[in-house]
Scaffold this motif. Structure first.
Motif, PDB file in Angstrom:
ATOM      1  N   ILE B  29     -21.264 -58.459  28.948  1.00 54.07           N
ATOM      2  CA  ILE B  29     -20.984 -59.581  28.024  1.00 54.07           C
ATOM      3  C   ILE B  29     -20.009 -59.136  26.930  1.00 54.07           C
ATOM      4  O   ILE B  29     -19.028 -59.835  26.626  1.00 54.07           O
ATOM      5  N   VAL B  32     -16.527 -58.615  28.468  1.00 56.51           N
ATOM      6  CA  VAL B  32     -15.852 -59.871  28.830  1.00 56.51           C
ATOM      7  C   VAL B  32     -15.311 -60.574  27.584  1.00 56.51           C
ATOM      8  O   VAL B  32     -14.178 -61.055  27.566  1.00 56.51           O
ATOM      9  N   PHE B  33     -16.135 -60.607  26.524  1.00 54.34           N
ATOM     10  CA  PHE B  33     -15.730 -61.377  25.346  1.00 54.34           C
ATOM     11  C   PHE B  33     -14.798 -60.592  24.406  1.00 54.34           C
ATOM     12  O   PHE B  33     -13.984 -61.192  23.712  1.00 54.34           O
ATOM     13  N   ILE B  44      -9.120 -69.277  28.024  1.00 56.90           N
ATOM     14  CA  ILE B  44     -10.384 -68.551  27.873  1.00 56.90           C
ATOM     15  C   ILE B  44     -11.429 -68.956  28.927  1.00 56.90           C
ATOM     16  O   ILE B  44     -12.327 -68.177  29.250  1.00 56.90           O
ATOM     17  N   LYS B  47     -12.804 -66.812  31.874  1.00 52.86           N
ATOM     18  CA  LYS B  47     -13.827 -65.764  31.740  1.00 52.86           C
ATOM     19  C   LYS B  47     -15.148 -66.139  32.419  1.00 52.86           C
ATOM     20  O   LYS B  47     -16.014 -65.292  32.582  1.00 52.86           O
TER      21      LYS B  47
END
Lengths: 92, 242
Positions: B29, B32-33, B44, B47
């Protein structure tokens, strides 16, 4: 006398042209909202499954306890019947 | 019916896997962010890809477990093989629902529509419905040997749709992207590759521990049900004396 007008739209009433948007094209869906929704959905689904599994395990635990109680009760009854006093001939 | 040998109890290995899975998800997480770049055309919302594709892969793991459990059950019926098939079908439904939830959210941005009857979407939906049918059958048709055999046949036949899902996008076209298949262009940035690889690792570990715990639960439930039936036959269970 006026011309009769049909109550429902006929085939001639359909759009025959498409007009371009003036200026910047508006965004229909926010990417950020969709991304957060997707990640939230993943975790909600997984947590729900784990919670259901947990609940199932709890229900099984209760059934097992009930079965153990029945076995204990039967064992105690059996033990008590063996310990009843007998007369000289061995009868209860 | 051949009674099952007990499968390994939850051990240090299981707890180790659970901790490793949690750590992998946290890393995934954050990566990914915070690290993976934003895709140039879709923005975005791309994702979603890093959880959507590994979920589809985890669904294949569940469906494969259902297939192998069912095939083994048809050859040699045991509680363990039946439990593996049931747990696999559950995993296939759960991960399939994740795929069918996250995909449309991505599609809303990429295609402008939540759903299209694209070959891959349609075959994916069909596959999830097959495993839902399996679970409905197991929930409401009883747990006798005949019902188990019928469900096992469904578990074997249901797997036939898996290669169709995989190859549908190549054979029949459609709108679904083919980024990581042989015909796709691949992931252009190295951080995109790392994010996807970590997603695969996280979902593989998650599928393994969930299949393990659900299989064990189903085996214990079968043994408990049989013990209850034995207790009733012996007149031990007072719940029948009404």
């Amino acid at each position: 006398m006026s011309d009769p007008t049909p109550a429902s739209p006929s085939v001639n009433d359909r759009a025959t042209t498409f007009q371009a948007v003036e200026g910047a094209q508006p965004e229909h869906y926010s990417g950020e909202v969709l991304l957060i929704s997707a990640y939230a959905a993943v975790f909600v689904i997984l947590i729900a499954w784990v919670a259901l599994t947990w609940r199932k395990a709890g229900a099984m635990d209760e059934r097992l306890s009930a079965l153990e109680r029945e076995i204990d009760k039967a064992a105690n009854t059996d033990l008590a019947s063996k310990q009843e006093p007998r007369d000289r001939d061995g009868h209860k | 019916m051949v009674r099952a040998k007990s499968i390994p109890a939850k051990s240090a290995v299981f707890h180790g896997l659970a901790v490793l899975t949690a750590l992998t998800f946290v890393f995934e997480i954050l990566f990914v962010f915070l690290q993976a770049p934003i895709e140039a055309r879709m923005g975005i919302v791309q994702k979603i890809f890093y959880f959507h594709v590994p979920s589809a892969y985890a669904m294949y793991i569940g469906a494969s477990a259902c297939f192998f459990g069912s095939a083994i059950y048809l050859a040699r019926p045991t509680d363990t093989s039946d439990a593996l098939a049931r747990a696999g079908a559950e995993a296939a439904v759960v991960f399939g629902v994740i795929v069918l939830t996250t995909g449309p959210l991505w599609g809303a941005k990429a295609w402008g529509a939540f759903w299209t009857w694209d070959p891959r979407l349609t075959t994916e939906l069909l596959s999830v419905l097959i495993y839902v049918a399996y679970l409905v059958l197991r929930a409401f048709a009883g747990d006798g040997a005949g019902e188990r055999r019928f469900a096992a046949a469904l578990g074997v036949l249901g797997a036939a749709n898996l290669p169709i899902i995989h190859y549908s996008v190549q054979k029949w076209g459609g709108q679904h992207p083919t980024v990581i298949t042989g015909r796709g262009g691949g992931l252009a940035h190295p951080d995109m590759k790392v994010a996807l690889a970590m997603g695969f690792v996280a979902f593989t570990l998650l599928a393994i521990i969930l299949l393990w715990s659900r299989t064990r639960l189903e085996v214990v439930q079968s043994r408990l049900r049989r013990a209850e039936e034995d207790a009733i036959d012996l007149g031990l269970d007072s719940r029948t004396e009404e």
